[in-house]
Write a protein that holds these residues in place. Sequence first.
Motif, short mmCIF file in Angstrom:
data_model
loop_
_atom_site.label_atom_id
_atom_site.label_comp_id
_atom_site.label_asym_id
_atom_site.label_seq_id
_atom_site.Cartn_x
_atom_site.Cartn_y
_atom_site.Cartn_z
N ARG A 51 0.68 16.00 -5.05
CA ARG A 51 0.04 17.35 -5.22
C ARG A 51 -0.35 17.67 -7.20
O ARG A 51 -0.76 18.50 -6.94
CB ARG A 51 1.53 17.74 -4.60
N VAL A 52 0.17 16.61 -7.53
CA VAL A 52 -0.63 16.76 -8.83
C VAL A 52 -1.52 16.17 -9.26
O VAL A 52 -2.23 16.26 -10.12
CB VAL A 52 0.74 16.97 -9.37
N GLY A 53 -2.02 15.74 -8.07
CA GLY A 53 -3.34 14.99 -8.04
C GLY A 53 -3.50 13.54 -8.80
O GLY A 53 -5.24 13.25 -8.64
N GLN A 54 -3.19 12.79 -8.31
CA GLN A 54 -2.93 11.80 -8.40
C GLN A 54 -4.24 11.20 -6.92
O GLN A 54 -3.13 10.94 -5.56
CB GLN A 54 -2.19 11.45 -7.96
N PRO A 55 -5.16 10.31 -7.11
CA PRO A 55 -6.31 9.54 -6.25
C PRO A 55 -5.23 8.61 -5.60
O PRO A 55 -4.35 7.63 -6.64
CB PRO A 55 -7.38 9.75 -6.92
N ILE A 56 -5.35 8.75 -4.35
CA ILE A 56 -4.89 7.71 -3.54
C ILE A 56 -6.14 6.53 -2.93
O ILE A 56 -6.63 7.56 -2.02
CB ILE A 56 -3.98 7.33 -2.60
N GLY A 57 -5.53 5.53 -2.89
CA GLY A 57 -7.07 4.11 -2.43
C GLY A 57 -8.09 4.20 -2.99
O GLY A 57 -8.65 4.11 -4.19
N ALA B 169 0.72 7.54 3.66
CA ALA B 169 0.15 7.92 2.22
C ALA B 169 0.82 6.46 1.67
O ALA B 169 0.35 5.89 0.18
CB ALA B 169 0.58 9.32 1.58
N VAL B 170 2.38 6.30 1.31
CA VAL B 170 3.22 4.73 1.07
C VAL B 170 2.30 4.11 1.44
O VAL B 170 1.77 3.46 0.64
CB VAL B 170 4.39 5.06 0.99
N ARG B 171 1.41 3.35 2.88
CA ARG B 171 1.84 2.27 3.11
C ARG B 171 -0.30 2.50 1.93
O ARG B 171 -0.65 1.25 1.81
CB ARG B 171 1.48 2.53 4.57
N SER B 172 -0.75 3.31 2.01
CA SER B 172 -2.41 3.32 0.96
C SER B 172 -2.13 2.95 -0.37
O SER B 172 -2.85 2.94 -0.85
CB SER B 172 -2.68 4.72 1.25
N VAL B 173 -1.26 3.49 -0.53
CA VAL B 173 -0.71 3.53 -2.09
C VAL B 173 -0.70 1.57 -2.49
O VAL B 173 -0.75 1.34 -3.28
CB VAL B 173 0.43 4.06 -2.77
N VAL B 174 0.16 0.70 -1.39
CA VAL B 174 0.62 0.02 -0.98
C VAL B 174 -0.59 -0.91 -1.30
O VAL B 174 -0.81 -2.55 -2.13
CB VAL B 174 1.69 -0.92 -0.70
N GLU B 175 -1.20 -0.72 -0.28
CA GLU B 175 -2.31 -1.73 0.46
C GLU B 175 -3.58 -1.57 -1.16
O GLU B 175 -4.14 -2.33 -1.17
CB GLU B 175 -2.72 -1.45 1.36
N SER B 176 -3.34 -0.76 -1.73
CA SER B 176 -4.82 -0.38 -3.01
C SER B 176 -4.30 -0.61 -4.23
O SER B 176 -4.83 -0.57 -5.28
CB SER B 176 -5.20 0.66 -3.06
#
Length: 94
Positions: A88-94, A22-29
Amino acid sequence: QQRRPKTCYEHYSKFVSELAFAVRSVVESKQSRNFPMAAAEEFQQRQWEFGYGDKYEIESKVDYKLRSGGRSPNYSDSVMIAVEGARRVGQPIG
Protein backbone atom coordinates in the motif's frame (compact mmCIF):
# COMPACT_ATOMS: atom_id res chain seq x y z
CA GLN A 1 -5.14 -6.82 -29.89
CA GLN A 2 -3.57 -7.11 -26.44
CA ARG A 3 -5.37 -8.72 -23.53
CA ARG A 4 -5.58 -6.81 -20.31
CA PRO A 5 -4.12 -8.41 -17.17
CA LYS A 6 -6.52 -9.99 -14.70
CA THR A 7 -7.46 -7.92 -11.68
CA CYS A 8 -7.08 -9.39 -8.22
CA TYR A 9 -10.86 -9.53 -7.97
CA GLU A 10 -10.90 -11.82 -11.02
CA HIS A 11 -7.98 -13.97 -9.86
CA TYR A 12 -8.70 -14.58 -6.13
CA SER A 13 -11.94 -15.56 -4.43
CA LYS A 14 -11.22 -13.69 -1.17
CA PHE A 15 -8.96 -10.86 -0.07
CA VAL A 16 -7.13 -13.17 2.34
CA SER A 17 -6.26 -15.39 -0.63
CA GLU A 18 -4.79 -12.38 -2.40
CA LEU A 19 -2.72 -11.59 0.69
CA ALA A 20 -1.39 -15.13 1.00
CA PHE A 21 -0.34 -15.27 -2.63
CA ALA A 22 1.29 -11.84 -2.31
CA VAL A 23 3.48 -13.27 0.45
CA ARG A 24 4.25 -16.22 -1.81
CA SER A 25 5.36 -13.77 -4.53
CA VAL A 26 7.60 -11.94 -2.05
CA VAL A 27 9.28 -15.19 -1.03
CA GLU A 28 9.65 -16.54 -4.57
CA SER A 29 11.19 -13.27 -5.79
CA LYS A 30 13.66 -13.35 -2.87
CA GLN A 31 12.49 -10.02 -1.47
CA SER A 32 12.27 -11.27 2.11
CA ARG A 33 14.97 -11.69 4.72
CA ASN A 34 14.81 -13.46 8.05
CA PHE A 35 11.39 -14.91 7.26
CA PRO A 36 9.90 -16.16 10.56
CA MET A 37 10.05 -19.94 10.72
CA ALA A 38 6.73 -20.15 12.60
CA ALA A 39 5.01 -18.21 9.80
CA ALA A 40 6.66 -20.39 7.15
CA GLU A 41 5.34 -23.52 8.86
CA GLU A 42 1.82 -22.08 9.02
CA PHE A 43 1.93 -21.09 5.35
CA GLN A 44 3.15 -24.55 4.46
CA GLN A 45 0.25 -26.18 6.30
CA ARG A 46 -2.48 -23.94 4.91
CA GLN A 47 -4.25 -25.51 1.94
CA TRP A 48 -5.49 -23.81 -1.19
CA GLU A 49 -7.64 -24.81 -4.12
CA PHE A 50 -9.36 -23.43 -7.18
CA GLY A 51 -12.71 -22.09 -6.10
CA TYR A 52 -15.72 -21.03 -8.12
CA GLY A 53 -14.75 -19.67 -11.53
CA ASP A 54 -11.14 -20.94 -11.33
CA LYS A 55 -10.22 -18.40 -8.68
CA TYR A 56 -7.51 -19.17 -6.15
CA GLU A 57 -8.92 -19.72 -2.69
CA ILE A 58 -6.97 -20.29 0.52
CA GLU A 59 -8.34 -22.34 3.36
CA SER A 60 -10.37 -20.32 5.85
CA LYS A 61 -9.06 -19.66 9.33
CA VAL A 62 -11.88 -21.74 10.84
CA ASP A 63 -11.03 -24.74 8.64
CA TYR A 64 -7.34 -24.36 9.43
CA LYS A 65 -8.09 -24.34 13.17
CA LEU A 66 -10.24 -27.47 12.89
CA ARG A 67 -7.56 -29.29 10.92
CA SER A 68 -4.63 -28.18 13.10
CA GLY A 69 -6.17 -28.94 16.48
CA GLY A 70 -7.27 -25.44 17.41
CA ARG A 71 -4.07 -23.56 16.58
CA SER A 72 -4.65 -20.20 14.95
CA PRO A 73 -2.44 -19.05 12.04
CA ASN A 74 -1.44 -15.84 13.83
CA TYR A 75 2.14 -15.72 12.56
CA SER A 76 1.21 -16.11 8.91
CA ASP A 77 -1.60 -13.56 9.35
CA SER A 78 0.85 -11.02 10.74
CA VAL A 79 3.21 -11.55 7.78
CA MET A 80 0.31 -11.11 5.35
CA ILE A 81 -0.64 -7.82 7.03
CA ALA A 82 2.96 -6.59 6.90
CA VAL A 83 3.29 -7.40 3.19
CA GLU A 84 -0.02 -5.69 2.44
CA GLY A 85 1.17 -2.60 4.32
CA ALA A 86 4.31 -2.54 2.19
CA ARG A 87 2.24 -2.90 -0.98
CA ARG A 88 0.00 0.00 0.00
CA VAL A 89 2.92 2.36 0.45
CA GLY A 90 4.30 1.46 -2.96
CA GLN A 91 6.69 -1.45 -2.50
CA PRO A 92 6.81 -3.38 -5.80
CA ILE A 93 6.55 -7.14 -5.48
CA GLY A 94 7.99 -9.64 -7.87
